[in-house]
Motif scaffolding. Sequence first.
Motif, PDB file in Angstrom:
ATOM      1  N   PRO A  98      10.455  26.808 -14.731  1.00  0.00           N
ATOM      2  CA  PRO A  98       9.539  27.944 -14.558  1.00  0.00           C
ATOM      3  C   PRO A  98       9.440  28.328 -13.086  1.00  0.00           C
ATOM      4  CG  PRO A  98       8.580  26.291 -16.008  1.00  0.00           C
ATOM      5  CD  PRO A  98       9.805  25.674 -15.381  1.00  0.00           C
ATOM      6  N   LEU A  99       9.125  29.588 -12.817  1.00  0.00           N
ATOM      7  CA  LEU A  99       8.980  30.054 -11.442  1.00  0.00           C
ATOM      8  C   LEU A  99       7.750  29.451 -10.779  1.00  0.00           C
ATOM      9  CD1 LEU A  99       9.907  33.820 -11.859  1.00  0.00           C
ATOM     10  CD2 LEU A  99      11.324  31.971 -10.937  1.00  0.00           C
ATOM     11  N   ASP A 100       6.736  29.165 -11.563  1.00  0.00           N
ATOM     12  CA  ASP A 100       5.480  28.624 -11.060  1.00  0.00           C
ATOM     13  C   ASP A 100       4.797  27.929 -12.226  1.00  0.00           C
ATOM     14  OD1 ASP A 100       3.392  28.114  -9.301  1.00  0.00           O
ATOM     15  OD2 ASP A 100       3.024  30.209  -8.820  1.00  0.00           O
ATOM     16  N   ALA A 101       3.723  27.237 -11.944  1.00  0.00           N
ATOM     17  CA  ALA A 101       2.931  26.640 -13.021  1.00  0.00           C
ATOM     18  C   ALA A 101       2.343  27.769 -13.863  1.00  0.00           C
ATOM     19  CB  ALA A 101       1.815  25.786 -12.427  1.00  0.00           C
ATOM     20  N   PRO A 102       2.033  27.498 -15.131  1.00  0.00           N
ATOM     21  CA  PRO A 102       1.359  28.544 -15.912  1.00  0.00           C
ATOM     22  C   PRO A 102       0.121  29.031 -15.160  1.00  0.00           C
ATOM     23  CG  PRO A 102       2.019  26.751 -17.341  1.00  0.00           C
ATOM     24  CD  PRO A 102       2.261  26.293 -15.919  1.00  0.00           C
ATOM     25  N   PHE A 103      -0.088  30.342 -15.215  1.00  0.00           N
ATOM     26  CA  PHE A 103      -1.221  30.916 -14.497  1.00  0.00           C
ATOM     27  C   PHE A 103      -2.093  31.715 -15.453  1.00  0.00           C
ATOM     28  CE2 PHE A 103       2.536  33.547 -13.907  1.00  0.00           C
ATOM     29  CZ  PHE A 103       2.117  34.831 -14.232  1.00  0.00           C
ATOM     30  N   SER A 104      -3.361  31.781 -15.097  1.00  0.00           N
ATOM     31  CA  SER A 104      -4.363  32.462 -15.909  1.00  0.00           C
ATOM     32  C   SER A 104      -4.238  33.974 -15.743  1.00  0.00           C
ATOM     33  CB  SER A 104      -5.753  31.993 -15.488  1.00  0.00           C
ATOM     34  OG  SER A 104      -6.748  32.632 -16.258  1.00  0.00           O
ATOM     35  N   VAL A 105      -4.318  34.687 -16.869  1.00  0.00           N
ATOM     36  CA  VAL A 105      -4.365  36.144 -16.885  1.00  0.00           C
ATOM     37  C   VAL A 105      -5.583  36.551 -17.708  1.00  0.00           C
ATOM     38  CG1 VAL A 105      -1.877  36.466 -16.538  1.00  0.00           C
ATOM     39  CG2 VAL A 105      -2.766  36.271 -18.860  1.00  0.00           C
ATOM     40  N   ALA A 106      -5.879  37.815 -17.770  1.00  0.00           N
ATOM     41  CA  ALA A 106      -7.094  38.283 -18.449  1.00  0.00           C
ATOM     42  C   ALA A 106      -7.141  37.895 -19.922  1.00  0.00           C
ATOM     43  CB  ALA A 106      -7.221  39.797 -18.305  1.00  0.00           C
ATOM     44  N   THR A 107      -5.984  37.827 -20.572  1.00  0.00           N
ATOM     45  CA  THR A 107      -5.965  37.548 -22.009  1.00  0.00           C
ATOM     46  C   THR A 107      -5.701  36.087 -22.348  1.00  0.00           C
ATOM     47  OG1 THR A 107      -3.632  38.151 -22.069  1.00  0.00           O
ATOM     48  CG2 THR A 107      -5.235  39.874 -22.641  1.00  0.00           C
ATOM     49  N   GLY A 108      -5.231  35.294 -21.376  1.00  0.00           N
ATOM     50  CA  GLY A 108      -4.919  33.892 -21.652  1.00  0.00           C
ATOM     51  C   GLY A 108      -4.143  33.266 -20.509  1.00  0.00           C
ATOM     52  N   THR A 124       3.535  34.671 -22.590  1.00  0.00           N
ATOM     53  CA  THR A 124       2.093  34.815 -22.415  1.00  0.00           C
ATOM     54  C   THR A 124       1.360  34.620 -23.742  1.00  0.00           C
ATOM     55  OG1 THR A 124       0.420  36.242 -21.392  1.00  0.00           O
ATOM     56  CG2 THR A 124       2.076  37.345 -22.730  1.00  0.00           C
ATOM     57  N   ASP A 125       0.160  34.061 -23.652  1.00  0.00           N
ATOM     58  CA  ASP A 125      -0.630  33.872 -24.868  1.00  0.00           C
ATOM     59  C   ASP A 125      -1.927  34.677 -24.779  1.00  0.00           C
ATOM     60  OD1 ASP A 125      -2.743  32.291 -23.613  1.00  0.00           O
ATOM     61  OD2 ASP A 125      -1.486  30.506 -23.824  1.00  0.00           O
ATOM     62  N   TYR A 126      -2.633  34.716 -25.888  1.00  0.00           N
ATOM     63  CA  TYR A 126      -3.890  35.455 -25.978  1.00  0.00           C
ATOM     64  C   TYR A 126      -5.035  34.489 -26.283  1.00  0.00           C
ATOM     65  CZ  TYR A 126      -1.454  39.881 -25.705  1.00  0.00           C
ATOM     66  OH  TYR A 126      -0.710  40.952 -25.246  1.00  0.00           O
ATOM     67  N   SER A 127      -4.995  33.313 -25.653  1.00  0.00           N
ATOM     68  CA  SER A 127      -5.990  32.302 -25.930  1.00  0.00           C
ATOM     69  C   SER A 127      -7.404  32.713 -25.503  1.00  0.00           C
ATOM     70  CB  SER A 127      -5.606  30.982 -25.252  1.00  0.00           C
ATOM     71  OG  SER A 127      -5.425  31.158 -23.859  1.00  0.00           O
ATOM     72  N   LYS A 128      -7.530  33.597 -24.536  1.00  0.00           N
ATOM     73  CA  LYS A 128      -8.854  34.095 -24.115  1.00  0.00           C
ATOM     74  C   LYS A 128      -9.289  35.324 -24.910  1.00  0.00           C
ATOM     75  CE  LYS A 128      -8.177  32.655 -19.330  1.00  0.00           C
ATOM     76  NZ  LYS A 128      -7.974  33.159 -17.956  1.00  0.00           N
ATOM     77  N   ARG A 129      -8.351  36.030 -25.504  1.00  0.00           N
ATOM     78  CA  ARG A 129      -8.651  37.247 -26.266  1.00  0.00           C
ATOM     79  C   ARG A 129      -7.831  37.253 -27.561  1.00  0.00           C
ATOM     80  NH1 ARG A 129     -10.538  41.786 -23.465  1.00  0.00           N
ATOM     81  NH2 ARG A 129     -10.953  42.478 -25.571  1.00  0.00           N
ATOM     82  N   PRO A 130      -8.052  36.284 -28.453  1.00  0.00           N
ATOM     83  CA  PRO A 130      -7.213  36.172 -29.655  1.00  0.00           C
ATOM     84  C   PRO A 130      -7.235  37.414 -30.535  1.00  0.00           C
ATOM     85  CG  PRO A 130      -9.117  34.712 -29.791  1.00  0.00           C
ATOM     86  CD  PRO A 130      -9.090  35.275 -28.405  1.00  0.00           C
TER      87      PRO A 130
END
Length: 135
Positions: A98-108, A124-130
């Motif tokens: 990966p280019l970087d560690a997983p990073f937080s975005v608005a949706t997950g 990308t996942d939608y863990s914050k906005r399923p």
Amino acid sequence: MSDNESYELLGFDNVLLPVGDLDEAVTFYGRAGFGVAFRLDEAGIALLKVGKETPGLLLRMEEALGQRPPEWASPRVWLEVRDARAAGRALEAAGVQPLDAPFSVATGWTVEFADPWGNVIGLTDYSKRPELGRG
């Protein structure tokens, strides 16, 4: 187009990614978890599956394209996964850095990786906005 003409965008057809070596690209993306929908060597293309959708990532051979690192100015394609942090661990286990560690975005969460030609793919996942995700 004149003012009285219009059209409706229906969805994605394919996303084209230029690669310098089709065999190497198919092998690289296979390690990253992408299956091949079809391959036409005589045309220098291979279509990678993305979920159950018909559109996919279309690898297109560009003989003059050398390997290069990704640049922020490069286009990025983000694809939905159930768990981006788990996807990042799976990428590393398969030898795809990966280019970087997983990073937080608005949706997950999102994790990005680049192929040898600088094309950047985000998972990308939608863990914050399923409610916005596919499930």
